[in-house]
Every structure is written in structure tokens, then in C-alpha cells.
Design a protein around this motif. Structure first.
Motif, PDB file in Angstrom:
ATOM      1  N   MET A   1      58.186   0.368  10.348  1.00 35.43           N
ATOM      2  CA  MET A   1      58.271  -0.410   9.195  1.00 35.43           C
ATOM      3  C   MET A   1      59.627  -0.504   8.372  1.00 35.43           C
ATOM      4  O   MET A   1      60.155  -1.339   8.167  1.00 35.43           O
ATOM      5  N   PRO A   2      59.896   0.770   7.862  1.00 38.81           N
ATOM      6  CA  PRO A   2      60.983   0.910   7.017  1.00 38.81           C
ATOM      7  C   PRO A   2      62.301   0.608   7.690  1.00 38.81           C
ATOM      8  O   PRO A   2      63.297   0.063   6.927  1.00 38.81           O
ATOM      9  N   VAL A   3      62.324   0.654   9.139  1.00 37.86           N
ATOM     10  CA  VAL A   3      63.873   0.217   9.853  1.00 37.86           C
ATOM     11  C   VAL A   3      63.905  -0.982   9.655  1.00 37.86           C
ATOM     12  O   VAL A   3      64.647  -1.537   9.511  1.00 37.86           O
ATOM     13  N   TYR A   4      62.737  -1.765   9.775  1.00 39.37           N
ATOM     14  CA  TYR A   4      62.732  -3.245   9.878  1.00 39.37           C
ATOM     15  C   TYR A   4      63.098  -3.770   8.497  1.00 39.37           C
ATOM     16  O   TYR A   4      63.942  -4.486   8.367  1.00 39.37           O
ATOM     17  N   LEU A   5      62.668  -3.066   7.527  1.00 39.32           N
ATOM     18  CA  LEU A   5      62.888  -3.376   6.036  1.00 39.32           C
ATOM     19  C   LEU A   5      64.366  -3.312   6.023  1.00 39.32           C
ATOM     20  O   LEU A   5      64.825  -4.358   5.424  1.00 39.32           O
ATOM     21  N   GLY A   6      65.044  -2.251   6.143  1.00 35.15           N
ATOM     22  CA  GLY A   6      66.447  -2.196   6.301  1.00 35.15           C
ATOM     23  C   GLY A   6      67.244  -2.995   6.946  1.00 35.15           C
ATOM     24  O   GLY A   6      68.259  -3.660   6.385  1.00 35.15           O
ATOM     25  N   ALA A   7      66.651  -3.429   8.048  1.00 41.71           N
ATOM     26  CA  ALA A   7      67.466  -4.518   9.059  1.00 41.71           C
ATOM     27  C   ALA A   7      67.252  -5.697   8.267  1.00 41.71           C
ATOM     28  O   ALA A   7      68.475  -6.665   8.070  1.00 41.71           O
ATOM     29  N   LEU A   8      66.018  -6.311   7.776  1.00 39.83           N
ATOM     30  CA  LEU A   8      66.092  -7.565   7.040  1.00 39.83           C
ATOM     31  C   LEU A   8      66.663  -7.389   5.732  1.00 39.83           C
ATOM     32  O   LEU A   8      67.371  -8.371   5.489  1.00 39.83           O
ATOM     33  N   THR A   9      67.048  -6.321   4.991  1.00 42.02           N
ATOM     34  CA  THR A   9      67.825  -6.352   3.887  1.00 42.02           C
ATOM     35  C   THR A   9      69.150  -6.663   4.107  1.00 42.02           C
ATOM     36  O   THR A   9      69.939  -7.315   3.643  1.00 42.02           O
ATOM     37  N   ALA A  10      69.622  -6.121   5.296  1.00 42.34           N
ATOM     38  CA  ALA A  10      71.002  -6.404   5.801  1.00 42.34           C
ATOM     39  C   ALA A  10      71.219  -7.964   6.262  1.00 42.34           C
ATOM     40  O   ALA A  10      72.271  -8.624   5.762  1.00 42.34           O
ATOM     41  N   LEU A  11      70.267  -8.402   6.977  1.00 49.95           N
ATOM     42  CA  LEU A  11      70.337  -9.773   7.477  1.00 49.95           C
ATOM     43  C   LEU A  11      70.264 -10.591   6.234  1.00 49.95           C
ATOM     44  O   LEU A  11      71.118 -11.670   6.160  1.00 49.95           O
ATOM     45  N   SER A  12      69.561 -10.269   5.277  1.00 52.08           N
ATOM     46  CA  SER A  12      69.400 -11.233   3.911  1.00 52.08           C
ATOM     47  C   SER A  12      70.805 -11.215   3.548  1.00 52.08           C
ATOM     48  O   SER A  12      71.304 -12.118   2.871  1.00 52.08           O
ATOM     49  N   ALA A  13      71.432 -10.099   3.298  1.00 52.11           N
ATOM     50  CA  ALA A  13      72.820  -9.854   2.674  1.00 52.11           C
ATOM     51  C   ALA A  13      73.748 -10.723   3.404  1.00 52.11           C
ATOM     52  O   ALA A  13      74.530 -11.309   2.772  1.00 52.11           O
ATOM     53  N   SER A  14      73.699 -10.807   4.736  1.00 49.25           N
ATOM     54  CA  SER A  14      74.677 -11.655   5.480  1.00 49.25           C
ATOM     55  C   SER A  14      74.388 -13.043   5.529  1.00 49.25           C
ATOM     56  O   SER A  14      74.637 -13.819   6.628  1.00 49.25           O
ATOM     57  N   GLY A  15      73.320 -13.670   4.769  1.00 53.75           N
ATOM     58  CA  GLY A  15      73.065 -15.084   4.642  1.00 53.75           C
ATOM     59  C   GLY A  15      71.808 -15.319   5.628  1.00 53.75           C
ATOM     60  O   GLY A  15      71.560 -16.550   5.456  1.00 53.75           O
ATOM     61  N   HIS A  16      71.443 -14.702   6.322  1.00 51.14           N
ATOM     62  CA  HIS A  16      70.160 -15.123   7.355  1.00 51.14           C
ATOM     63  C   HIS A  16      68.911 -15.312   6.523  1.00 51.14           C
ATOM     64  O   HIS A  16      68.654 -14.348   5.924  1.00 51.14           O
ATOM     65  N   THR A  17      68.587 -16.315   6.866  1.00 55.98           N
ATOM     66  CA  THR A  17      66.991 -16.779   6.204  1.00 55.98           C
ATOM     67  C   THR A  17      66.175 -16.575   7.062  1.00 55.98           C
ATOM     68  O   THR A  17      64.881 -16.399   6.842  1.00 55.98           O
TER      69      THR A  17
ATOM     70  N   GLU B   1      61.216   8.288   5.108  1.00 57.78           N
ATOM     71  CA  GLU B   1      60.173   9.211   5.235  1.00 57.78           C
ATOM     72  C   GLU B   1      59.234   9.045   4.163  1.00 57.78           C
ATOM     73  O   GLU B   1      58.020   9.185   3.961  1.00 57.78           O
ATOM     74  N   LEU B   2      59.912   8.908   2.884  1.00 60.27           N
ATOM     75  CA  LEU B   2      59.049   8.743   1.486  1.00 60.27           C
ATOM     76  C   LEU B   2      58.372   7.015   1.620  1.00 60.27           C
ATOM     77  O   LEU B   2      57.181   7.308   1.286  1.00 60.27           O
ATOM     78  N   GLN B   3      58.747   6.379   2.334  1.00 63.81           N
ATOM     79  CA  GLN B   3      58.208   4.874   2.336  1.00 63.81           C
ATOM     80  C   GLN B   3      57.012   5.212   3.415  1.00 63.81           C
ATOM     81  O   GLN B   3      56.032   4.621   3.227  1.00 63.81           O
ATOM     82  N   VAL B   4      57.192   6.020   4.503  1.00 67.09           N
ATOM     83  CA  VAL B   4      56.110   6.139   5.525  1.00 67.09           C
ATOM     84  C   VAL B   4      54.932   7.006   4.510  1.00 67.09           C
ATOM     85  O   VAL B   4      53.908   6.591   4.703  1.00 67.09           O
ATOM     86  N   LEU B   5      55.326   8.054   4.040  1.00 69.44           N
ATOM     87  CA  LEU B   5      54.427   8.522   2.884  1.00 69.44           C
ATOM     88  C   LEU B   5      53.724   7.687   2.215  1.00 69.44           C
ATOM     89  O   LEU B   5      52.399   7.630   1.934  1.00 69.44           O
ATOM     90  N   SER B   6      54.355   6.913   1.390  1.00 70.05           N
ATOM     91  CA  SER B   6      53.959   5.866   0.650  1.00 70.05           C
ATOM     92  C   SER B   6      52.676   4.945   1.301  1.00 70.05           C
ATOM     93  O   SER B   6      51.936   4.799   0.783  1.00 70.05           O
ATOM     94  N   HIS B   7      52.964   4.647   2.581  1.00 66.15           N
ATOM     95  CA  HIS B   7      52.022   3.755   3.292  1.00 66.15           C
ATOM     96  C   HIS B   7      50.758   4.633   3.516  1.00 66.15           C
ATOM     97  O   HIS B   7      49.646   3.928   3.045  1.00 66.15           O
ATOM     98  N   PHE B   8      50.914   5.845   3.946  1.00 67.96           N
ATOM     99  CA  PHE B   8      49.665   6.632   4.072  1.00 67.96           C
ATOM    100  C   PHE B   8      48.992   7.325   2.918  1.00 67.96           C
ATOM    101  O   PHE B   8      47.949   7.783   2.799  1.00 67.96           O
ATOM    102  N   ALA B   9      49.737   6.967   1.884  1.00 69.35           N
ATOM    103  CA  ALA B   9      49.304   7.572   0.427  1.00 69.35           C
ATOM    104  C   ALA B   9      48.997   6.508  -0.340  1.00 69.35           C
ATOM    105  O   ALA B   9      49.755   6.407  -1.366  1.00 69.35           O
ATOM    106  N   PRO B  10      48.363   5.417  -0.197  1.00 73.41           N
ATOM    107  CA  PRO B  10      48.148   4.110  -1.082  1.00 73.41           C
ATOM    108  C   PRO B  10      47.601   4.697  -2.620  1.00 73.41           C
ATOM    109  O   PRO B  10      46.821   5.585  -2.631  1.00 73.41           O
TER     110      PRO B  10
END
Lengths: 213, 213
Positions: B1-17, A184-193
Motif C-alpha cells: 500500500m505505501p508503494v501505491y501511495l507514493g506512486a499516486l503522489t507522484a502521479l498527482s504531482a504530474s497532473g494526473h487525476t 516500514e513505519l506506514q506498514v507498522l501504522s496499519h498493523f498498530a491502529p
DNA sequence: GTATGTGAAGTGATTCACAGCG
DNA sequence: CGCTGTGAATCACTTCACATAC
């Protein structure tokens, strides 16, 4: 619907007995048209030329939400977030009855939260059945979230509200809803650059949004 | 977007590039098509035939969200919820730096939260300027929420995340986002109706939803 | 006269399907 | 050959506008 219910509660407290779609729209800031269309999903209570009866409409919304009955819920995870949620949701105005709080840490089991003793998470499925819990709020660390779900798949639990920052999977028949506070805070961050210090390269996204006329 | 970011963090941690749109879709459970369309909003990093570079994509999303810089935020209200949020958001992984916590109660002012001393809410606008806070999390009682907003309208604050169960109004130029935890549970309640004890009258709303084939 | 309830139009998001690039 | 990026079709939601009921 919950937003309308909140507005109706406020209107009722300030003595109003009836409310027009336009009045509700102002209170919730939305358009009057969408208020009417939303409310048309209910077994209607609107009276043309008059508006909606506040008490009657609130009742219809509560029925729609399934909280005409104070639904029994459990909180899993008695950390800071779980404890805060337990207190917040214990207000009967929201439509729920917090019947149990669970944690897996020995230091917390037995400690009081609101007016409940924290139960051992190991007893979760048994307690769900015993207390006929219908909804569970998951406020445990990410690593433990899926195991909480797995523990209750064979109970009559109907829904899970997941605050852990991982998507959890549940079989059909158990509704899952995910709330991520960082998201939620990240989405806010996007819309409040931030105001760019050096207005050199143009940003990839939109600038400050248009005013509301 | 935040959801993708979370997934990417997990993927990165498990060695995926590297990750394909389909892999991301599975991790976030969404369709691959929408993942691609969403990611196309970024200054692209996708490579046809290969997929997305995990690190590069994470960077692009962080830039998109404005958190490539650890944005300074303040928490207003140091009750249970405010304190829980302060701790949760202090994890730098989320992209924020909690720089101040405020409360109006004399008993709380000066007390430590995370590694900050709680400040007097009366000093809110001064502190926002001094610490260059860009975002504020509002975790105060409903009655105090609007006054918090009013206190900071003349600062350079860019966005407000409101947890108080009332809609607050802010002038254009300040983005507001509302999160109501009771609302989330109420919506879940609607989609997870109780199993009727006496299946006599048909319910007003939909029954249990269809399985995900 | 007033405010609801709802077809019809308009707008935005999702899905499909495939051209294009590595 | 695989996977992205994107026009075109589809679907859902919002807004408009007005007939209908009080």
C-alpha cells in the motif's frame, strides 16, 4: 539467513559451540521446522542427534550470503542517512568493507566519514572500477537516485541497495533492492491502529491482532 | 500500500487525476492483477472503464494505513541513525508527526534535532503518555533495545519500529516490526553474487537470475 | 534417545481469465 | 468498448510428522 547469522554470533559469544534448530528458532522467534528447511539450502553442517556446529554453520551462511570475503561496498550520498549507513556498515561483523563515500555537494567533498574522504559523485563510475566495488548503497534524494544507477550500468557493479523513496530501474545483471523507511513505519501504522476514541463506525481493517497463545 | 501511495503522489504531482491498475502497476513495477486485488481491500474507489481517482484512492490508502491523521511518533536514540530518521520522518508527506526525540547520553540531552530538544530517555514513559505518542522508532544500540521496549509496555503505545540489530519482545497489543539495514545488504549480497575470478567449482546457490523477458 | 532432513499436507499469496459495470 | 473486481487455478511457502542418522 542473516537473522540466523546474528543469532549464531550471539550464541558463539556466549560460549555455545553447538545449537539445535529449536534453540535457533527460539532466538530468532520462528518455528524449528522452518529453520531446518532454511538451513537445508546450505551445504549442510547439521549432525543428527546433536544439532549444528555454531562456527561451521556461521561459515556456511556467510558463504551463502557471499560475505565470507568482506565485500567492498560504496555509499552514494553523504547526508545524514548516508553517513549513518557508512558508520553502521563499517563494522566488519556485518561482512562488508565500506571503501568509498560519494556526494555531489562541493561543501561535503573532501570531508571525512569514518576514515574516508568523501569523493565527488562525478567520479563514481571511475571509482567503482578502480576500487572494484561490487555493491552500492544509494542514499541520495529521490530526484538523483535514477541518475546514480545510470552512472554505474557500465561497470561491474553487481547490486544496488536503494534507500531513496522512488523505485529505480536497472538492467538485468544488476540486482536492485529497495528499502523505504517511511514505508516500514506506514506498514507498522496499519498493523498498530490507534485505539478509536469514539467506537462508533467499525474500522475497514482488522482490529488488534490475536494474542500469540 | 505505501508503494501505491507514493506512486499516486507522484502521479498527482504530474497532473494526473485518474490512474488505471495497469498504470499503477507500471509505476510500482508489479502486475496489474495484484494491484487490483490489493486495492480491493480498501473501501473501493475504482470505476470500471475508467480507473481509480488519484486523490480519492490516496485518501483511502491513507485511511487504511492509519495516517489520515498525521500520527504522533517518537524517536528513541539520537545517534546518527536516530537523527537521520527524525529528519526523514518529519516530512509530513509520510503521514507522521515526530513529536519527541530521546537519548540517554547527557551530552545529547537538550541538543536540538529538527525543531525539538532531545529529551532524557529516563522520561520516556512519561513523555509517551503526555504527548500521546502512538508509535516509537527504536534507534539505540543493540544492548539497550529491549529496555526501551520494557519501559513503554505500560503506556498506550501501539507499535514499535526496531532498527536495533536484535529481535525485541513485546506483549500482545504492541505490534513490533524489525528493520535491519545490514540484513538488507546481506540479502542483496546473496542475490548479487560476485563474478567468480576462477570459474572452477560451481557455487552452492543460484547464479545470476533470469532476465525479465 | 535425540535432533536432523524431507516427503506430504495444509495454508496463503499470485496469476489467469472473464463476468459485470460504467 | 475499457477497466475493475473476483472466482478458479497455480504456485510458493509453512507446518506436520516421521524415517534416518548419529
Amino acid at each position: 539467513m542473516p537473522v540466523y547469522l546474528g543469532a549464531l554470533t550471539a550464541l558463539s559469544a556466549s560460549g555455545h559451540t553447538t545449537a539445535s534448530s529449536e534453540a535457533l528458532a527460539r532466538a530468532c522467534d520462528m518455528s524449528a521446522a522452518i529453520v531446518r528447511r532454511d538451513l537445508s539450502l546450505l551445504d549442510h553442517t547439521g549432525r543428527r542427534g546433536v544439532g549444528y556446529d555454531v562456527a561451521q554453520l556461521a561459515g556456511a551462511i556467510r558463504r551463502f550470503l557471499g560475505i565470507d570475503r568482506l565485500r567492498p561496498v560504496g555509499i552514494v550520498g553523504a547526508g545524514r542517512m548516508g553517513t549513518a549507513l557508512a558508520h553502521y556498515l563499517s563494522d566488519p561483523q556485518h561482512g562488508f568493507s565500506v571503501r568509498a563515500v560519494f556526494d555531489s555537494s562541493a561543501a561535503r567533498i573532501g570531508q571525512p566519514v569514518v576514515d574516508l574522504a568523501i569523493r565527488d559523485s562525478a567520479t563514481l563510475p571511475a571509482a567503482v572500477r578502480e576500487l572494484a566495488l561490487e555493491l552500492l548503497v544509494i542514499a541520495v534524494p529521490a530526484a538523483a537516485a535514477q541518475s546514480v544507477v545510470d552512472a554505474v550500468v557500465d561497470t561491474d557493479i553487481r547490486g544496488l541497495l536503494n534507500f531513496a523513496p522512488v523505485p529505480v530501474r536497472a538492467p538485468a545483471g544488476i540486482e536492485v533492492r529497495h528499502v523505504d523507511l517511511a514505508t516500514e513505519l506506514q506498514v507498522l501504522s496499519h498493523f498498530a491502529p490507534a485505539i478509536p476514541a469514539h467506537p462508533s463506525a467499525s474500522r475497514s481493517s482488522l482490529g488488534p491482532l490475536e494474542a500469540e497463545s
